[in-house]
Design a protein around this motif. Structure first.
Motif, PDB file in Angstrom:
ATOM      1  N   SER A 178     -16.180  -3.951   0.485  1.00  0.00           N
ATOM      2  CA  SER A 178     -16.256  -4.112  -0.992  1.00  0.00           C
ATOM      3  C   SER A 178     -15.680  -2.689  -1.642  1.00  0.00           C
ATOM      4  O   SER A 178     -14.879  -2.730  -2.627  1.00  0.00           O
ATOM      5  CB  SER A 178     -17.548  -4.200  -1.517  1.00  0.00           C
ATOM      6  OG  SER A 178     -18.095  -5.243  -1.143  1.00  0.00           O
ATOM      7  N   GLU A 179     -15.957  -1.719  -1.070  1.00  0.00           N
ATOM      8  CA  GLU A 179     -15.190  -0.515  -1.339  1.00  0.00           C
ATOM      9  C   GLU A 179     -13.689  -0.532  -1.479  1.00  0.00           C
ATOM     10  O   GLU A 179     -13.097   0.239  -2.023  1.00  0.00           O
ATOM     11  CB  GLU A 179     -15.551   0.729  -0.586  1.00  0.00           C
ATOM     12  CG  GLU A 179     -16.268   1.780  -0.835  1.00  0.00           C
ATOM     13  CD  GLU A 179     -16.675   2.342  -2.332  1.00  0.00           C
ATOM     14  OE1 GLU A 179     -15.846   2.915  -3.079  1.00  0.00           O
ATOM     15  OE2 GLU A 179     -17.575   1.739  -3.028  1.00  0.00           O
ATOM     16  N   LEU A 180     -13.048  -1.314  -0.276  1.00  0.00           N
ATOM     17  CA  LEU A 180     -11.670  -1.139  -0.328  1.00  0.00           C
ATOM     18  C   LEU A 180     -10.935  -2.413  -0.824  1.00  0.00           C
ATOM     19  O   LEU A 180      -9.782  -2.650  -0.791  1.00  0.00           O
ATOM     20  CB  LEU A 180     -11.465  -1.352   1.200  1.00  0.00           C
ATOM     21  CG  LEU A 180     -11.770   0.135   2.183  1.00  0.00           C
ATOM     22  CD1 LEU A 180     -11.621  -0.158   3.347  1.00  0.00           C
ATOM     23  CD2 LEU A 180     -11.082   1.255   1.505  1.00  0.00           C
ATOM     24  N   ARG A 181     -11.578  -3.065  -1.716  1.00  0.00           N
ATOM     25  CA  ARG A 181     -11.146  -4.328  -2.450  1.00  0.00           C
ATOM     26  C   ARG A 181     -10.271  -3.578  -3.400  1.00  0.00           C
ATOM     27  O   ARG A 181     -10.481  -2.676  -4.275  1.00  0.00           O
ATOM     28  CB  ARG A 181     -12.373  -5.097  -3.042  1.00  0.00           C
ATOM     29  CG  ARG A 181     -13.068  -6.026  -2.069  1.00  0.00           C
ATOM     30  CD  ARG A 181     -13.345  -7.321  -2.761  1.00  0.00           C
ATOM     31  NE  ARG A 181     -13.976  -8.143  -1.608  1.00  0.00           N
ATOM     32  CZ  ARG A 181     -15.082  -8.013  -1.097  1.00  0.00           C
ATOM     33  NH1 ARG A 181     -15.729  -6.886  -1.147  1.00  0.00           N
ATOM     34  NH2 ARG A 181     -15.338  -8.758  -0.095  1.00  0.00           N
ATOM     35  N   GLY A 182      -9.202  -4.532  -3.697  1.00  0.00           N
ATOM     36  CA  GLY A 182      -8.171  -3.626  -4.424  1.00  0.00           C
ATOM     37  C   GLY A 182      -7.294  -2.796  -3.965  1.00  0.00           C
ATOM     38  O   GLY A 182      -6.572  -2.032  -4.802  1.00  0.00           O
ATOM     39  N   PHE A 183      -7.154  -2.538  -2.765  1.00  0.00           N
ATOM     40  CA  PHE A 183      -6.639  -1.549  -2.128  1.00  0.00           C
ATOM     41  C   PHE A 183      -4.917  -2.063  -2.326  1.00  0.00           C
ATOM     42  O   PHE A 183      -4.593  -3.177  -1.875  1.00  0.00           O
ATOM     43  CB  PHE A 183      -6.667  -1.591  -0.644  1.00  0.00           C
ATOM     44  CG  PHE A 183      -6.170  -0.588   0.120  1.00  0.00           C
ATOM     45  CD1 PHE A 183      -6.869   0.574   0.295  1.00  0.00           C
ATOM     46  CD2 PHE A 183      -4.905  -0.588   0.831  1.00  0.00           C
ATOM     47  CE1 PHE A 183      -6.287   1.836   0.976  1.00  0.00           C
ATOM     48  CE2 PHE A 183      -4.455   0.453   1.474  1.00  0.00           C
ATOM     49  CZ  PHE A 183      -5.120   1.742   1.784  1.00  0.00           C
ATOM     50  N   ASP A 184      -4.228  -1.223  -2.799  1.00  0.00           N
ATOM     51  CA  ASP A 184      -2.870  -1.695  -3.149  1.00  0.00           C
ATOM     52  C   ASP A 184      -1.734  -0.440  -2.585  1.00  0.00           C
ATOM     53  O   ASP A 184      -2.180   0.376  -1.967  1.00  0.00           O
ATOM     54  CB  ASP A 184      -2.672  -1.425  -4.920  1.00  0.00           C
ATOM     55  CG  ASP A 184      -2.938  -0.330  -5.508  1.00  0.00           C
ATOM     56  OD1 ASP A 184      -3.240   0.682  -4.829  1.00  0.00           O
ATOM     57  OD2 ASP A 184      -2.652  -0.301  -6.852  1.00  0.00           O
ATOM     58  N   TYR A 185      -0.567  -0.730  -2.992  1.00  0.00           N
ATOM     59  CA  TYR A 185       0.573  -0.034  -2.475  1.00  0.00           C
ATOM     60  C   TYR A 185       0.399   1.553  -2.800  1.00  0.00           C
ATOM     61  O   TYR A 185       0.697   2.397  -2.500  1.00  0.00           O
ATOM     62  CB  TYR A 185       1.934  -0.667  -2.933  1.00  0.00           C
ATOM     63  CG  TYR A 185       3.077   0.008  -2.301  1.00  0.00           C
ATOM     64  CD1 TYR A 185       3.380  -0.484  -0.812  1.00  0.00           C
ATOM     65  CD2 TYR A 185       3.712   1.090  -2.678  1.00  0.00           C
ATOM     66  CE1 TYR A 185       4.393  -0.077  -0.166  1.00  0.00           C
ATOM     67  CE2 TYR A 185       4.708   1.747  -2.002  1.00  0.00           C
ATOM     68  CZ  TYR A 185       5.025   1.255  -0.610  1.00  0.00           C
ATOM     69  OH  TYR A 185       6.252   1.749   0.071  1.00  0.00           O
ATOM     70  N   GLU A 186       0.104   1.823  -4.198  1.00  0.00           N
ATOM     71  CA  GLU A 186      -0.063   3.274  -4.645  1.00  0.00           C
ATOM     72  C   GLU A 186      -1.249   3.841  -3.954  1.00  0.00           C
ATOM     73  O   GLU A 186      -0.902   5.008  -3.508  1.00  0.00           O
ATOM     74  CB  GLU A 186      -0.493   3.133  -6.252  1.00  0.00           C
ATOM     75  CG  GLU A 186      -0.448   4.425  -6.845  1.00  0.00           C
ATOM     76  CD  GLU A 186      -0.807   4.472  -8.329  1.00  0.00           C
ATOM     77  OE1 GLU A 186      -0.895   5.495  -8.884  1.00  0.00           O
ATOM     78  OE2 GLU A 186      -1.237   3.340  -8.734  1.00  0.00           O
ATOM     79  N   THR A 187      -2.318   3.082  -3.663  1.00  0.00           N
ATOM     80  CA  THR A 187      -3.321   3.851  -2.890  1.00  0.00           C
ATOM     81  C   THR A 187      -2.622   4.089  -1.575  1.00  0.00           C
ATOM     82  O   THR A 187      -2.853   5.321  -0.980  1.00  0.00           O
ATOM     83  CB  THR A 187      -4.355   2.903  -2.637  1.00  0.00           C
ATOM     84  OG1 THR A 187      -4.980   2.478  -3.941  1.00  0.00           O
ATOM     85  CG2 THR A 187      -5.551   3.395  -1.839  1.00  0.00           C
TER      86      THR A 187
END
Length: 165
Positions: free
Chosen positions: A107-116
């Protein structure tokens, strides 16, 4: 003769423009914050902070190490370090507690994107280098850039679920 020279200049300039475009793997505005310092790199600061549960923090750290090692140019996962960390942090957990901790970490890593990813690639040494704050020595630093190019139409990266291994 002048027409041939002009055509040559146009072709060379187009090739240079294409090479310059190919060199940018991510928007240049990110360069300022892509450092190995958590004071300027928001993502290093965010993903270096401990979660409420030590097991969830350990699973998140393992997942980050695996992603950074596989998605950052020339980076390599040191499996023995990750296994030792996993065994020391998660060795005594029951299967149900492991599933609950994996859910929180995921859940903490949801939304992990290229910018991250780009920012974490730049900060590999801070998190996973020889004196890393998450798992010391878990990832050999590469070039500090992602292997793939930025695709604004599809910026999110799907992370694999943690299976306990």
């Amino acid at each position: 003769m002048k027409l041939l020279w002009f055509a040559g200049v146009v072709i060379v300039s187009m090739a240079c423009a294409f090479c310059a475009e190919a060199a940018d793997k991510f928007p240049p505005i990110w360069r300022k914050s892509m450092t190995n310092d958590p004071a300027t790199n928001y993502f290093l600061n965010k993903y270096s902070a401990s979660l409420n549960d030590p097991a969830s923090t350990a699973i998140r750290n393992i997942m980050l190490a695996r992603v950074v090692a596989s998605e950052c140019q020339s980076a390599r996962l040191i499996k023995a370090k990750v296994k030792a960390y996993r065994d020391s942090m998660l060795g005594s957990l029951s299967p149900d507690a492991m599933k609950a901790a994996a859910f929180v970490a995921g859940s903490e890593l949801r939304g992990f994107d290229y910018e991250t990813l780009a920012h974490l690639c730049a900060g590999i040494n801070y998190q996973f280098g020889p004196k890393g704050v998450l798992i010391a020595g878990a990832v050999s630093p590469g070039t500090g850039e992602p292997t793939d190019r930025y695709d604004p139409a599809n910026p999110y990266i799907r992370l694999p679920d943690f299976t306990g291994k």
